[in-house]
Design a protein around this motif. Structure first.
Motif, PDB file in Angstrom:
ATOM      1  N   UNK A 183       2.562   2.317  -3.234  1.00 17.89           N
ATOM      2  CA  UNK A 183       1.726   2.827  -4.317  1.00 17.89           C
ATOM      3  C   UNK A 183       1.651   4.351  -4.261  1.00 17.89           C
ATOM      4  N   UNK A 184       1.341   4.914  -5.368  1.00 14.24           N
ATOM      5  CA  UNK A 184       1.016   6.326  -5.467  1.00 14.24           C
ATOM      6  C   UNK A 184       2.108   7.244  -4.933  1.00 14.24           C
ATOM      7  N   UNK A 234      -3.553   4.553  -9.599  1.00 13.65           N
ATOM      8  CA  UNK A 234      -4.075   4.341  -8.257  1.00 13.65           C
ATOM      9  C   UNK A 234      -5.588   4.085  -8.259  1.00 13.65           C
ATOM     10  N   UNK A 238       0.498  11.989   1.860  1.00 12.94           N
ATOM     11  CA  UNK A 238       0.499  13.415   1.484  1.00 12.94           C
ATOM     12  C   UNK A 238       0.588  14.323   2.708  1.00 12.94           C
ATOM     13  N   UNK A 269      -2.721   6.864   0.546  1.00 13.13           N
ATOM     14  CA  UNK A 269      -2.201   7.970  -0.264  1.00 13.13           C
ATOM     15  C   UNK A 269      -2.376   9.307   0.449  1.00 13.13           C
ATOM     16  N   UNK A 270      -3.531   9.490   1.083  1.00  9.82           N
ATOM     17  CA  UNK A 270      -3.799  10.721   1.840  1.00  9.82           C
ATOM     18  C   UNK A 270      -2.844  10.866   3.016  1.00  9.82           C
ATOM     19  N   UNK A 271      -2.610   9.746   3.698  1.00 11.08           N
ATOM     20  CA  UNK A 271      -1.701   9.756   4.845  1.00 11.08           C
ATOM     21  C   UNK A 271      -0.291  10.171   4.409  1.00 11.08           C
ATOM     22  N   UNK A 313       0.834  -1.203   0.000  1.00 13.94           N
ATOM     23  CA  UNK A 313       0.000   0.000   0.000  1.00 13.94           C
ATOM     24  C   UNK A 313       0.866   1.250   0.000  1.00 13.94           C
TER      25      UNK A 313
END
Lengths: 156, 113
Positions: free
Chosen positions: A99-100, A107, B69, B65-67, A96
């Motif tokens: 990724x991205x 994504x 960022x 992904x938010x974490x 996880x």
């Protein structure tokens, strides 16, 4: 034996359609509420995985979903025509977090290996039949005998 | 049910209230929302998931992904979730070790570490 079979064009919106149909079929077959929750998530992961693979590798080919209800056993199979499923990732958290990197990239598509790992983590009875033509993921749940087909109340 | 999103400010935290289904179809909307918040300088987020009915690994990927960022800006991302069926996927994937998960928005807003 009763069967429901679906073919889905590989579009993310159809994953939801598949969840709704398969959950309805499972409730009718008498699957317990607890197992229905498990099925909803596992089927969603299996379909997201297949739809993502088809979108990349076989956009014109539908994903096949089959629900088979036998005495005492419900089997749900998701069959794709993508590259064969590989071994499960050793560490999902790493996967996880890898990724991205910058918010770009694929994504929006599910990571097929993570999705499969969630399926096998959730469901006790799963078989993954991977070959050159694609992968069939079959999940099975016990059905209580005597819960009559069609007499269960379908709340939603 | 579709995804619903709303945000409000509580002190120095931004609370994102998420409802409905987060899946491969709706996850991009949540991702855009988180990107917008970080782009506008809001780095301390509390994502209230009590109204979430369904969450799959695509949704988890968006939260991770938010974490990443907010952490790039020394920020934080806390989750509010008490629903067993949602918590289950965090446990299966090991992400309970990655996210602080709180029992209420009040607790998440007050949390520091």
């Amino acid at each position: 034996m009763a069967v429901v079979e679906l073919q889905l064009s590989p579009l993310p919106s159809h994953v939801r359609t598949a969840r709704l149909v398969v959950v309805a079929a499972a409730r009718r077959a008498g699957l317990s509420d607890e197992c229905v929750d498990e099925l909803r998530l596992a089927l969603g992961e299996a379909c997201s995985r297949a739809v993502g693979l088809h979108a990349q590798h076989a956009p014109g080919t539908p994903v096949r979903v089959t629900v088979q209800d036998d005495p005492g056993l419900l089997s749900v199979t998701v069959t794709d025509s993508g590259p064969a499923a590989g071994p499960a990732p050793a560490d999902l958290v790493d996967r996880f977090q890898g990724a991205e990197p910058d918010g770009s990239g694929p994504q929006d598509l599910v990571d097929p290996d993570v999705a499969l790992a969630v399926v096998t983590g959730l469901v006790d009875d799963v078989s993954v039949d991977a070959g050159p033509a694609g992968t069939a993921v079959t999940m099975r749940w016990p059905l209580e005998l005597g819960v009559a087909v069609g007499s269960t109340s379908v709340s939603r | 049910m579709d995804l619903s999103l709303s945000t409000r400010t509580e002190g120095d935290r931004t609370v994102v209230v998420v409802g409905g289904e987060i899946d491969v179809y709706t996850a991009p909307k949540l991702r855009e929302q988180l990107i917008d918040l970080v782009s506008s300088g809001q780095y301390h987020l509390v994502v209230d998931m009590e109204g979430v009915e369904f969450l799959d690994s695509t949704g988890l990927g968006v939260l991770v992904g938010g974490l990443k960022r907010v952490r790039a800006h020394e920020g934080s991302l806390r989750l509010v979730c008490t629903q067993e069926r949602i918590l289950k996927i965090f446990r299966i994937t090991g992400l309970t070790k990655v996210f602080p998960i709180h029992g209420s928005v009040e607790e998440a807003v007050a949390a520091t570490d």
